[in-house]
Scaffold this motif. Structure first.
Motif, PDB file in Angstrom:
ATOM      1  N   TYR A 165       3.998   1.150   4.109  1.00  0.00           N
ATOM      2  CA  TYR A 165       3.212   1.858   5.116  1.00  0.00           C
ATOM      3  C   TYR A 165       1.928   1.125   5.484  1.00  0.00           C
ATOM      4  O   TYR A 165       1.317   1.436   6.517  1.00  0.00           O
ATOM      5  N   SER A 166       1.537   0.128   4.690  1.00  0.00           N
ATOM      6  CA  SER A 166       0.372  -0.668   5.081  1.00  0.00           C
ATOM      7  C   SER A 166       0.693  -1.475   6.335  1.00  0.00           C
ATOM      8  O   SER A 166      -0.215  -1.818   7.107  1.00  0.00           O
ATOM      9  N   TYR A 167       1.993  -1.754   6.559  1.00  0.00           N
ATOM     10  CA  TYR A 167       2.375  -2.445   7.793  1.00  0.00           C
ATOM     11  C   TYR A 167       2.244  -1.520   8.995  1.00  0.00           C
ATOM     12  O   TYR A 167       1.901  -1.968  10.094  1.00  0.00           O
ATOM     13  N   TYR A 168       2.485  -0.230   8.799  1.00  0.00           N
ATOM     14  CA  TYR A 168       2.225   0.735   9.869  1.00  0.00           C
ATOM     15  C   TYR A 168       0.745   0.680  10.241  1.00  0.00           C
ATOM     16  O   TYR A 168       0.388   0.665  11.420  1.00  0.00           O
ATOM     17  N   MET A 176     -10.141  -0.355   9.009  1.00  0.00           N
ATOM     18  CA  MET A 176     -10.245  -0.962   7.680  1.00  0.00           C
ATOM     19  C   MET A 176      -8.883  -1.164   7.011  1.00  0.00           C
ATOM     20  O   MET A 176      -8.775  -1.134   5.789  1.00  0.00           O
ATOM     21  N   TRP A 177      -7.844  -1.411   7.804  1.00  0.00           N
ATOM     22  CA  TRP A 177      -6.522  -1.595   7.203  1.00  0.00           C
ATOM     23  C   TRP A 177      -6.485  -2.823   6.299  1.00  0.00           C
ATOM     24  O   TRP A 177      -5.734  -2.856   5.313  1.00  0.00           O
ATOM     25  N   GLU A 178      -7.316  -3.826   6.617  1.00  0.00           N
ATOM     26  CA  GLU A 178      -7.293  -5.054   5.828  1.00  0.00           C
ATOM     27  C   GLU A 178      -7.678  -4.800   4.377  1.00  0.00           C
ATOM     28  O   GLU A 178      -7.040  -5.314   3.452  1.00  0.00           O
ATOM     29  N   SER A 179      -8.716  -3.990   4.155  1.00  0.00           N
ATOM     30  CA  SER A 179      -9.172  -3.740   2.787  1.00  0.00           C
ATOM     31  C   SER A 179      -8.151  -2.918   2.008  1.00  0.00           C
ATOM     32  O   SER A 179      -7.933  -3.142   0.815  1.00  0.00           O
ATOM     33  N   VAL A 180      -7.505  -1.960   2.688  1.00  0.00           N
ATOM     34  CA  VAL A 180      -6.465  -1.159   2.034  1.00  0.00           C
ATOM     35  C   VAL A 180      -5.287  -2.055   1.654  1.00  0.00           C
ATOM     36  O   VAL A 180      -4.768  -1.991   0.534  1.00  0.00           O
ATOM     37  N   ALA A 181      -4.866  -2.918   2.580  1.00  0.00           N
ATOM     38  CA  ALA A 181      -3.748  -3.822   2.314  1.00  0.00           C
ATOM     39  C   ALA A 181      -4.063  -4.759   1.148  1.00  0.00           C
ATOM     40  O   ALA A 181      -3.181  -5.051   0.315  1.00  0.00           O
ATOM     41  N   LYS A 182      -5.307  -5.209   1.068  1.00  0.00           N
ATOM     42  CA  LYS A 182      -5.700  -6.115  -0.017  1.00  0.00           C
ATOM     43  C   LYS A 182      -5.653  -5.405  -1.361  1.00  0.00           C
ATOM     44  O   LYS A 182      -5.181  -5.969  -2.351  1.00  0.00           O
ATOM     45  N   ARG A 183      -6.124  -4.155  -1.403  1.00  0.00           N
ATOM     46  CA  ARG A 183      -6.073  -3.394  -2.658  1.00  0.00           C
ATOM     47  C   ARG A 183      -4.626  -3.186  -3.100  1.00  0.00           C
ATOM     48  O   ARG A 183      -4.314  -3.281  -4.294  1.00  0.00           O
TER      49      ARG A 183
END
Length: 208
Positions: A165-168, A176-183
């Motif tokens: 779902y990070s791709y969604y 801030m999708w980048e920081s969530v994807a990194k975590r």
């Protein structure tokens, strides 16, 4: 500060449609940075029964959009919306218990609210933008044994869902999708490293 009395409730269709209209007006004002205006619309919408408006008020207070951050007010509005089954608000209440914001830190309660958030997702097809956040939190709890028994395979299952779902989030340019994807990426690597280490240890014991 005026508060809603009791749990949120929709009384009739007319009030429902009015609450949705006010919610959208609030969202539009929020996107344009008119936070005081957004807050007024959200308060009116919440009073008519919108749990999402109550949740959005939680964000306004959590991030201090109309003044200083107010963890007590944030918790009040998130909790009100969570009682009504709002998945977004549930994981924010979980965060309050996980990090000890306004309430005492309580990992077991945090996990319970994260699990409720995931369960409430089954009743909505409009929550794709928060699934990565929720599944990441569940993966973290299972990885650390925080509020639940440590279980690396469960952690891997949830973090894989979070990654999906990070791709969604990316395709929809979520804030801030980048920081969530990194975590998510970091946690997934940690989980796999521990599983590989456990497998290597088991293989070494069997070969001895």
């Amino acid at each position: 500060m005026k508060k809603c009395s009791g749990a949120i409730k929709i009384f009739d269709q007319e009030e429902y449609h009015k609450s949705m209209e006010l919610l959208e007006l609030g969202a539009s004002a929020y996107r344009q940075g008119r936070y005081d205006e957004a807050k007024r619309y959200y308060e009116q919408s919440a009073e008519l029964g919108s749990s999402q408006a109550a949740c959005n008020l939680g964000y306004i207070y959590a991030y201090g959009r109309t003044g200083e951050r107010d963890d007590e007010q944030a918790f009040y509005w998130f909790n009100l919306a969570a009682v009504d089954g709002n998945a977004n608000a549930c994981y924010k209440v979980g965060d309050a218990y996980y990090y000890g914001d306004f309430v005492a830190s309580n990992p077991a309660l945090a996990f319970r609210y994260y699990k409720k958030a995931a369960d409430y997702l089954d009743y909505s097809d409009t929550d794709d933008d928060i699934k990565a956040d929720i599944f990441y939190r569940l993966a973290l709890c299972y990885f650390k044994g925080s509020g639940v028994q440590l279980d690396l395979l469960q952690a891997l299952s949830y973090v894989n869902q979070a990654e999906t779902y990070s791709y969604y989030d990316r395709f929809n340019d979520k804030f801030m999708w980048e920081s969530v994807a990194k975590r998510i990426e970091t946690l997934r690597a940690q989980i796999i490293a521990k599983l590989d280490a456990q497998f290597a240890e088991l293989k070494s014991d069997n070969d001895a």
